[in-house]
Design an enzyme around this catalytic site. Structure first.
Site, PDB file in Angstrom:
ATOM      1  CB  CYS A 105      -0.911   0.004   1.231  1.00 28.86           C
ATOM      2  SG  CYS A 105      -2.030   1.402   1.196  1.00 28.86           S
TER       3      CYS A 105
ATOM      4  CB  ILE B 207      -3.848  -1.289  -2.855  1.00 27.75           C
ATOM      5  CG1 ILE B 207      -4.062  -2.785  -3.064  1.00 27.75           C
ATOM      6  CG2 ILE B 207      -2.837  -1.001  -1.783  1.00 27.75           C
ATOM      7  CD1 ILE B 207      -2.968  -3.463  -3.830  1.00 27.75           C
ATOM      8  CB  CYS B 208      -5.355   0.835   2.082  1.00 28.84           C
ATOM      9  SG  CYS B 208      -4.176   1.957   1.369  1.00 28.84           S
ATOM     10  CB  THR B 209      -9.831   2.326  -0.760  1.00 31.75           C
ATOM     11  OG1 THR B 209      -9.116   3.463  -0.309  1.00 31.75           O
ATOM     12  CG2 THR B 209     -11.314   2.610  -0.802  1.00 31.75           C
TER      13      THR B 209
END
Ligand SMILES: [Zn+2]
Lengths: 178, 421
Positions: A105, B207-209
């Protein structure tokens, strides 16, 4: 077409047929040869004539992940720098911003990537993840919660996980530098 | 639009003849009215159309109706049922056929005396010899990668000793209600690569969402394609064109969407997200194609000044166009930097070339890296690559005579092209 052809006759600029290096390839040549890697980072090219696929090894010398050796793979497409490189960690580690499949991330790897950025920016961003794990944008939510709840406990779990011990029943890869 | 009989075709010619038979107030100074220009347009000018999709269908029909008679069209795709709403040269019976072949057949059937040669290929399947046969290239593509490729190819083909090696590239592009057309004169005007920074990179989500807090149907689809697929099939590559793969993604995304109370996941959205499809609007395609064909006509005939060099069209609210001259970028990977001849003696080796470069005060080059189209010659960094390429330092420069060597260095805007003579 007459005008275009006469314009070309006037505009002599030493142009002869040029080599067919792709724009992506040449841009990667520039990015790689101008990398500024500190002693904590190194690259490895499994095939040295292929600049589009390589590994980046980060060995943090401070922070909670000190002593570890983390190997990322970089996969650059022929549409670079319009598209960001695909970057994955090859080991399974306990970290709030990396999941167990090696996904990372980091905003500039995806939604904030711009063609004006380069490999150096990515490398710096990746290194920073180990110095300052960020619990705000978690990819491993469990690890993020652990960090928020009890920093010292988290720290000892990181140390345990890096030497290949399970954390809360979850096994991790041995990643200590030899 | 098109007419099915010879008489209508003659009428089309009659309209075009009006601007070819005499000059007007805006006529270019190079224009020569009369039969030569008509002959060039109708018998000699050979145009390549890249892409037989929404824009390409319009372009090939427009050019044929304008009087161009020797057209080639290239597209690697086959016709999908979802294309039929805007790619008006195709009928439901064409589904599954080559786009290039179907478009060529349709135009030849409806417009007499036009030869359209179809190529069901990728543009990369062909080399300089193929592209050299055309006078003009008109692009109606939705792929940045393909455009970058043709732009670089046409740029590299230019040879000063042969003015006809300069192939004007007319590039059209649309995104929903927005579009642009531009005229690229390789080596003279700014090129496609010069404007790469202006493009919006493909839409991606944090990508965390995707992993934790999905809010949109797209988040669910990316979760399935980016995170779940590699987890479930670690050694199988996702194939966007395989209906079974899309079906799997659809089911996964639907489960995820239900879990988070998100609506709107369906087959076409899944396809749209994984293939990064931007919605295409027929009217925008028609406007941009018309502009591109108008430029092709003006360049081929010199009847009037052509676009210099970038027209953007915004049709979201009302209709707005803006035309400007996009400038060459000194740091452009393709057209930036200097090109020069360097005289070398037979006994010189690659290492000598590095010294010569470093001593040239005008470049301020300190750590030059060298490559040619065969690959890397000498790379300064990282150590592994320096060591790997070091063996080339003792190679004789006569091995590279007549070739162009590309030099990169932190102190160069981007590169320097050296031709060893
Ligand atoms: Zn350029």
């Amino acid at each position: 077409m007459i005008k275009i052809w006469s314009m070309k006759k006037e505009a002599e600029n030493g142009q002869k047929k040029k080599p067919k290096t792709s724009a992506a390839q040449l841009r990667v040549q520039k990015d790689i040869t101008e990398l500024e890697l500190p002693s904590t980072m190194s690259t490895n090219f499994p095939n040295p004539s292929d600049l589009l696929n390589f590994e980046l090894i980060i060995q943090p010398d401070e922070g909670m992940y000190k002593g570890g050796s983390f190997k990322f793979t970089f996969n650059i497409s022929n549409n670079y720098p319009h598209e960001a490189p695909k970057v994955k960690l090859t080991q399974k580690i306990y970290h709030p911003n990396l999941d167990h499949q090696g996904n990372v991330c980091l905003n500039i790897l995806r939604e904030d990537w711009k063609p004006v950025l380069n490999l150096n920016a990515l490398v710096v961003g990746l290194q920073y993840l180990f110095l300052e794990p960020n619990a705000e944008d978690p990819l491993n939510k469990d690890a993020a919660n652990d960090l928020l709840r009890d920093r010292n406990q988290f720290k000892s779990w990181v140390a345990a996980s890096m030497s290949g011990k399970p954390v809360k029943g979850e096994p991790y890869d041995y990643v200590l530098a030899r | 639009m098109s007419h099915g009989n010879g008489q209508a075709h003659t009428q089309t010619h009659a309209h075009v003849d009006k601007v070819l038979e005499k000059g007007g107030p805006f006529t270019d100074e190079y224009f020569q009215a009369g039969k030569d220009v008509k002959k060039f347009l109708r018998e000699q000018c050979k145009v390549l159309i890249i892409g037989a999709g929404g824009l390409g269908c319009e372009i090939v029909a427009n050019l044929a109706l304008t009087g161009f008679s020797d057209l080639h069209i290239i597209d690697m795709d086959t016709i999908d049922v979802s294309n039929l709403n805007r790619q008006f040269l195709f009928r439901s019976s064409d589904v599954g056929k080559s786009k290039a072949v179907a478009a060529a057949d349709f135009v030849m059937k409806r417009i007499p005396n036009v030869k359209v040669t179809a190529h069901h290929n990728k543009i990369q399947d062909f080399g300089d010899d193929f592209y050299m046969q055309f006078n003009l290239v008109v692009c109606g593509l939705d792929s940045v990668e393909a455009r970058r490729w043709i732009n670089a190819t046409l740029y590299n083909m230019v040879d000063d000793d042969n003015p006809e090696s300069l192939k004007p590239l007319i590039d059209g592009g649309t995104e929903g209600f927005k579009g642009q057309s531009r005229v690229i004169l390789p080596t003279i005007s700014s090129c496609y690569e010069c404007s790469l920074d202006m493009l919006t990179p493909p839409t991606t989500f944090p990508i965390c969402t995707i992993a934790n807090t999905p809010r949109l149907p797209e988040h669910c689809i990316e979760w399935a394609s980016v995170l779940e697929w590699p987890k479930v099939f670690p050694s199988k590559k996702l194939d966007n064109d395989d209906p079974d793969h899309i079906e799997w993604l659809l089911n996964k995304s639907l489960t995820r969407a239900t879990e988070f109370n998100i609506e709107g996941v369906n087959w076409s959205l899944v396809q749209g997200v994984v293939k990064n499809i931007i919605p295409s609007v027929a009217s925008t395609n028609a406007i941009i194609a018309a502009s591109c064909c108008n430029e092709a006509f003006k360049i081929a005939t010199t009847t009037a000044a052509y676009l210099n060099n970038y027209m953007m069209f915004i049709g979201n609210e009302g209709v707005f166009t803006y035309t400007f001259e996009h400038q060459k970028r000194e740091s452009c990977v393709v057209c930036g930097g200097e090109t020069m001849d360097l005289e070398v003696k037979d006994e010189m080796i690659v290492e000598d070339l590095l010294e010569i470069l470093k001593q040239k005060a005008e470049f301020q080059v300190r750590k030059p890296s060298l490559s040619n189209d065969q690959g890397n010659i000498y790379l300064q960094y990282p150590p592994q690559l320096e060591e790997y390429t070091r063996q080339n330092l003792s190679k004789s420069l006569s091995d590279y005579k007549g070739q162009t060597i590309l030099v990169t260095d932190a102190n160069l805007p981007f590169k320097l092209s050296l031709r060893l003579v």
